[in-house]
Write an enzyme that holds these catalytic residues in place. Sequence first.
Site, short mmCIF file in Angstrom:
data_model
loop_
_atom_site.label_atom_id
_atom_site.label_comp_id
_atom_site.label_asym_id
_atom_site.label_seq_id
_atom_site.Cartn_x
_atom_site.Cartn_y
_atom_site.Cartn_z
N HIS A 9 87.95 48.28 92.65
CA HIS A 9 88.78 49.07 93.56
C HIS A 9 87.97 50.24 94.10
O HIS A 9 87.26 50.87 93.34
CB HIS A 9 90.00 49.59 92.81
CG HIS A 9 90.85 50.51 93.64
ND1 HIS A 9 91.72 50.05 94.60
CD2 HIS A 9 90.92 51.87 93.67
CE1 HIS A 9 92.30 51.09 95.18
NE2 HIS A 9 91.83 52.20 94.63
N VAL A 22 82.20 26.76 116.06
CA VAL A 22 81.53 27.88 115.39
C VAL A 22 80.41 28.48 116.24
O VAL A 22 80.34 29.69 116.42
CB VAL A 22 80.95 27.44 114.03
CG1 VAL A 22 80.73 28.65 113.15
CG2 VAL A 22 81.87 26.48 113.34
N GLY A 64 62.28 26.09 107.01
CA GLY A 64 63.52 26.83 107.26
C GLY A 64 64.46 26.09 108.20
O GLY A 64 65.65 26.39 108.24
N CYS A 79 68.49 26.38 110.54
CA CYS A 79 69.15 27.56 109.96
C CYS A 79 68.30 28.83 110.14
O CYS A 79 68.76 29.81 110.70
CB CYS A 79 69.44 27.31 108.49
SG CYS A 79 69.99 28.78 107.62
P1 NAI Z 1 81.76 22.44 116.25
O1 NAI Z 1 82.05 21.07 115.82
O2 NAI Z 1 82.01 23.59 115.33
O3 NAI Z 1 82.60 22.76 117.58
C1 NAI Z 1 82.50 22.00 118.74
C2 NAI Z 1 83.73 22.26 119.61
O4 NAI Z 1 83.50 21.67 120.88
C3 NAI Z 1 85.00 21.65 119.07
O5 NAI Z 1 86.01 22.62 119.06
C4 NAI Z 1 85.29 20.50 120.04
O6 NAI Z 1 86.65 20.27 120.21
C5 NAI Z 1 84.67 21.03 121.30
N1 NAI Z 1 84.28 20.01 122.28
C6 NAI Z 1 83.70 18.81 122.04
N2 NAI Z 1 83.43 18.17 123.21
C7 NAI Z 1 83.82 19.01 124.20
C8 NAI Z 1 83.80 18.95 125.63
N3 NAI Z 1 83.28 17.90 126.27
N4 NAI Z 1 84.30 20.00 126.32
C9 NAI Z 1 84.82 21.07 125.68
N5 NAI Z 1 84.87 21.19 124.35
C10 NAI Z 1 84.37 20.19 123.61
O7 NAI Z 1 80.26 22.41 116.76
P2 NAI Z 1 79.25 23.58 117.13
O8 NAI Z 1 79.97 24.85 117.40
O9 NAI Z 1 78.37 23.01 118.18
O10 NAI Z 1 78.43 23.78 115.79
C11 NAI Z 1 77.61 22.71 115.30
C12 NAI Z 1 77.49 22.74 113.81
O11 NAI Z 1 76.82 23.88 113.35
C13 NAI Z 1 78.84 22.69 113.12
O12 NAI Z 1 78.79 21.69 112.13
C14 NAI Z 1 78.97 24.04 112.52
O13 NAI Z 1 79.71 24.02 111.32
C15 NAI Z 1 77.54 24.50 112.32
N6 NAI Z 1 77.46 25.95 112.43
C16 NAI Z 1 77.93 26.72 111.41
C17 NAI Z 1 77.93 28.09 111.52
C18 NAI Z 1 78.49 28.90 110.41
O14 NAI Z 1 78.68 28.37 109.34
N7 NAI Z 1 78.76 30.17 110.62
C19 NAI Z 1 77.41 28.76 112.69
C20 NAI Z 1 77.01 27.85 113.73
C21 NAI Z 1 77.03 26.50 113.57
#
Ligand code: NAI
Length: 451
Positions: free
Chosen positions: A439, A183, A36, A39
């Site tokens: 609907h 995210v 798993g 995720c």
């Molecule tokens: P992310 O890439 O979504 O967001 C990271 C954020 O941190 C960005 O906005 C960036 O600008 C900011 N950042 C980077 N360095 C920084 C710093 N030093 N200080 C302040 N801000 C900074 O990455 P995240 O949220 O860690 O998620 C990781 C992965 O997991 C992503 O690829 C995401 O798509 C996936 N994920 C998807 C979910 C969903 O589909 N619902 C839920 C959770 C994660």
Amino acid sequence: MYDLIIIGGGPAGYNASEKAAHAGLKTLVIEERALGGVCLNEGCIPTKTLLYSAKIYDYAKHSADYGVTFSGAEIDHAKVVERKEKVIKTLVGGVGAKLKKSGVEVVYAKAQIKGKNAEGFTVEADGKEYAAKKLLVCTGSDPALPPIDGLKDSLADGFAMTNRETLALKTLPKTLVVVGGGVIGLEMASYFNSVGTKVYVLEMLDHIAGPTDREISKMLQKEYEKRGVNFILGAKVTSIKGGKVSYELNGQNLAIDADKALVSIGRRARTAGIGLENLGVIMNRGAIVTDEHLRTSVPGVWAAGDVNGKIMLAHTAYREGEVAVNDMLGIKDRINYSSIPSVIYTNPEVASVGETTETAKEKGLDVEIKSVTLKLSGRYIAENEGGNGILKLIIDNKHRNIVGLHMIGNYAGEIIYGAAMMVETQMRVSDIQKLVFPHPTVSEVIREAMF
Ligand code: NAI
């Protein structure tokens, strides 16, 4: 000798293994921790479980808006976490059972690729050597942890956390600083805000929610500001230590005292220590380079999921795993990254697919952008007292087909797959106008938006 060894039993690996076994390949999955992957064990599923409890709690707090009054709604975080464990156990057990039924063998150990010979590849796990004609690498990703002052020690002493520790918290912090408004940061901010923690989000960019259509990310920010989340944008975090997160903002040095700090600033492909160098697989910034068939630079080796650093989403991983297996079987297939939907499970949910207002402009596309209120849906009004969700359509003027669709409002996450199909199949506005939507549903707004 196996036909296929899959390293990593997360969404890319377990799904691919099932498909491969069904096609008659003798398949082995080598998994270091639990089936798993991130995720099921420390990502999507546990987060959604927590968020659902928070949603129920939010509804309870606002039930009077819907004519239901009672008092004393409380959240029992320990119970929420206990339930989360139960959900994980059920799902991980389910994956194990499915693989068993499909005839996939699973070894629980860390895999190390040893090398290649005329017959295929050798992989070592738990002191034993396994050989296969083909390899599929699905080792996923780890949280990015840059050399911020104090971060390493703070992770060790528990002040700083990644998603893993945050989801395992047994008690609620009074104050939480979320570093990174992407995210993970937003979903966690949403949960902790709902359950009464004071939440600060420090984001380096001038907007939250990364590549989300800007109008929608602004609406999401506004919504959470109304609920008391403090967003600090354009902040450069300089240290995380001693119960304090320090940052620079407009040339000023500032700090927030907190009980906990969540570091969610992206993820990095997990490629170290698995012996990829023994095959000479080409990498780019730590991720395995793959093509649209998920082939790596080494014939006989494919890589799917976060490890190729393309789009780090479980559903992308599923599809990539399938494409890789099809390619091994000689079945014509390729992945199309332009129609992959994404969802942020805040309350309200945000869901997107395809071009945004910003990417359409960057690419110089000739598009029409339509923005309509979700209040066109009777069900939305009935179920979202005071809600102001919207749906945005990005229509390519050349063929009048849908190239992007974005929503903020509940059920968006369930509706977006339909929009993804519209983008994937390049449906035209005139085709969609002929479709019948049930609907009353929120999805009807898609139809309304076409006129
Ligand atoms: P992310 O890439 O979504 O967001 C990271 C954020 O941190 C960005 O906005 C960036 O600008 C900011 N950042 C980077 N360095 C920084 C710093 N030093 N200080 C302040 N801000 C900074 O990455 P995240 O949220 O860690 O998620 C990781 C992965 O997991 C992503 O690829 C995401 O798509 C996936 N994920 C998807 C979910 C969903 O589909 N619902 C839920 C959770 C994660």
